[in-house]
Design a protein around this motif. Sequence first.
Motif, PDB file in Angstrom:
ATOM      1  N   ASN A 289      -5.450  26.942 -17.415  1.00  0.00           N
ATOM      2  CA  ASN A 289      -6.259  27.764 -17.239  1.00  0.00           C
ATOM      3  C   ASN A 289      -8.105  27.748 -16.589  1.00  0.00           C
ATOM      4  O   ASN A 289      -8.291  26.905 -16.900  1.00  0.00           O
ATOM      5  CB  ASN A 289      -6.584  28.322 -18.111  1.00  0.00           C
ATOM      6  CG  ASN A 289      -6.120  29.812 -18.610  1.00  0.00           C
ATOM      7  OD1 ASN A 289      -6.853  30.742 -18.946  1.00  0.00           O
ATOM      8  ND2 ASN A 289      -5.992  30.442 -17.090  1.00  0.00           N
TER       9      ASN A 289
ATOM     10  N   GLU B 169      -7.701  24.724 -20.444  1.00  0.00           N
ATOM     11  CA  GLU B 169      -8.886  25.056 -19.680  1.00  0.00           C
ATOM     12  C   GLU B 169      -9.549  24.149 -18.661  1.00  0.00           C
ATOM     13  O   GLU B 169     -10.509  22.903 -19.501  1.00  0.00           O
ATOM     14  CB  GLU B 169      -9.912  26.024 -20.625  1.00  0.00           C
ATOM     15  CG  GLU B 169      -8.877  26.908 -21.701  1.00  0.00           C
ATOM     16  CD  GLU B 169      -9.543  27.445 -22.871  1.00  0.00           C
ATOM     17  OE1 GLU B 169      -9.194  26.238 -24.180  1.00  0.00           O
ATOM     18  OE2 GLU B 169      -9.985  28.669 -23.365  1.00  0.00           O
TER      19      GLU B 169
ATOM     20  N   SER C  12      -1.922  24.525 -23.480  1.00  0.00           N
ATOM     21  CA  SER C  12      -2.410  25.035 -22.139  1.00  0.00           C
ATOM     22  C   SER C  12      -4.035  24.081 -22.109  1.00  0.00           C
ATOM     23  O   SER C  12      -4.421  24.848 -23.184  1.00  0.00           O
ATOM     24  CB  SER C  12      -2.879  26.671 -22.763  1.00  0.00           C
ATOM     25  OG  SER C  12      -3.694  27.311 -21.711  1.00  0.00           O
TER      26      SER C  12
ATOM     27  N   THR D  92      -3.271  28.643 -12.862  1.00  0.00           N
ATOM     28  CA  THR D  92      -3.797  30.398 -13.261  1.00  0.00           C
ATOM     29  C   THR D  92      -5.724  29.832 -13.312  1.00  0.00           C
ATOM     30  O   THR D  92      -5.506  28.965 -13.886  1.00  0.00           O
ATOM     31  CB  THR D  92      -2.830  30.841 -14.084  1.00  0.00           C
ATOM     32  OG1 THR D  92      -3.499  30.210 -15.511  1.00  0.00           O
ATOM     33  CG2 THR D  92      -1.607  31.226 -14.083  1.00  0.00           C
TER      34      THR D  92
ATOM     35  N   ARG E 299      -8.974  32.077 -14.554  1.00  0.00           N
ATOM     36  CA  ARG E 299      -8.392  33.220 -15.597  1.00  0.00           C
ATOM     37  C   ARG E 299      -9.163  34.450 -15.159  1.00  0.00           C
ATOM     38  O   ARG E 299     -10.374  33.962 -14.500  1.00  0.00           O
ATOM     39  CB  ARG E 299      -9.390  33.132 -16.815  1.00  0.00           C
ATOM     40  CG  ARG E 299      -9.559  33.128 -17.847  1.00  0.00           C
ATOM     41  CD  ARG E 299     -10.643  33.132 -19.140  1.00  0.00           C
ATOM     42  NE  ARG E 299      -8.909  32.115 -19.921  1.00  0.00           N
ATOM     43  CZ  ARG E 299      -9.743  31.485 -21.042  1.00  0.00           C
ATOM     44  NH1 ARG E 299     -11.315  31.365 -21.741  1.00  0.00           N
ATOM     45  NH2 ARG E 299      -8.925  30.849 -21.800  1.00  0.00           N
TER      46      ARG E 299
ATOM     47  N   SER F 278      -4.801  26.228 -27.172  1.00  0.00           N
ATOM     48  CA  SER F 278      -5.818  26.003 -25.616  1.00  0.00           C
ATOM     49  C   SER F 278      -6.148  24.584 -26.060  1.00  0.00           C
ATOM     50  O   SER F 278      -7.185  24.443 -27.421  1.00  0.00           O
ATOM     51  CB  SER F 278      -6.404  27.290 -25.498  1.00  0.00           C
ATOM     52  OG  SER F 278      -5.406  27.939 -24.853  1.00  0.00           O
TER      53      SER F 278
END
Length: 341
Positions: free
Chosen positions: A287, A258, A256, A320, A322, A214
């Motif tokens: 995310n 963030e 991923s 998405t 979190r 991530s």
Amino acid sequence: MDILSLTYEQLEVELAKLGCEKFRAKQVFLWLHTATQGGGNVNFSQMTNLSLQLRAKLDSNFYINSLNLQKTLVCDTDNTVKYLYALSDGEKIETVMMEYKHANSLCISTQVGCKMNCSFCASGSNGFVRNLSPGEMLLQLYQSEVISGRQVGNVVLMGIGEPLDNFDNVISFLKILSDKNGRNMSLRNVSLSTCGLCDEIEQLAEYKFPLTLSISLHAANDTLRNSIMPINKKYNIERLMRSCAYYFKKTGRRISFEYALIEGVNDDENSALALIGLLKHSNSHINLIGLNKVTNSTFTKSQNVKSFQQILTNGGLNATIRRTLGAQIGAACGQLVTMYN
Ligand code: SAH
């Protein structure tokens, strides 16, 4: 020597130096990484499948570390638990147990304090003290499982510290955690989050671990990212994207990203469009995190999380949101800092 920090291969070498037969490494390693799940407070005398002589030899050459639980905070609404542990030198760290539908997830710290100084994060606000050893990372798992009575299915290296700033110890931790002679956790169940140390991302790629990498991105242009994440002055976004592409090419693992949404800072439509421009062709996942309140920062949580996600989705990104867990007890992303004594 701190025996819990040794990989299987290192233990084999050390035991050979003491004149032990080769198969002893397997016996000792298995015991250490399963018996310490008895709470960390174990000693060699309990290894009753070894001769007294060998136990004495181990005892005079190695020690078995443990953590000392200082405090437990429970969040009633979502079953998140935060543990404050003291290390053997008295330094303190935090570990967070979270409950998801399919398994418990444990958020592990990798350093005491942090050097990275991201302006929205509390973990670096008391400065940097030291790296954690591989054993101190493993013990967070072993002891938290015993204390909670809950089994951990996923490990996230997202607690206090920057994991790739403690590279060698984190690599040993991952090797020990996944060793078939010990705990045998699949690295598919592990996520490692970094603020973007590019040289180390490229080094990590060489190991081809099946973990999820991530990247804490939080801004899609250098001016903004420089102002909230000092690491961007060393490795700018273009360099970061090159390292990520390299990582993907080497490992085949989707990255991923963030992105913590901060009111009036990085949550407008232009920011979303810039993010689409940056990640559109990268085969990644984004995310979104609603910013959690931390005391050392005036930033507040964006009100646009849902609409921001919609713009990204319309632009073809896989985005998405979190779930926020443990905010009431200061256990959510960015809140870990170990302020209490
Ligand atoms: N040092 C690593 C590990 C921290 S992981 C890293 O930077 O990735 C924790 C995640 O929470 C990171 O993505 C971090 O940027 C994010 N975070 C930090 N402070 C936050 C806050 N106040 N609210 C929401 N997320 C935050």
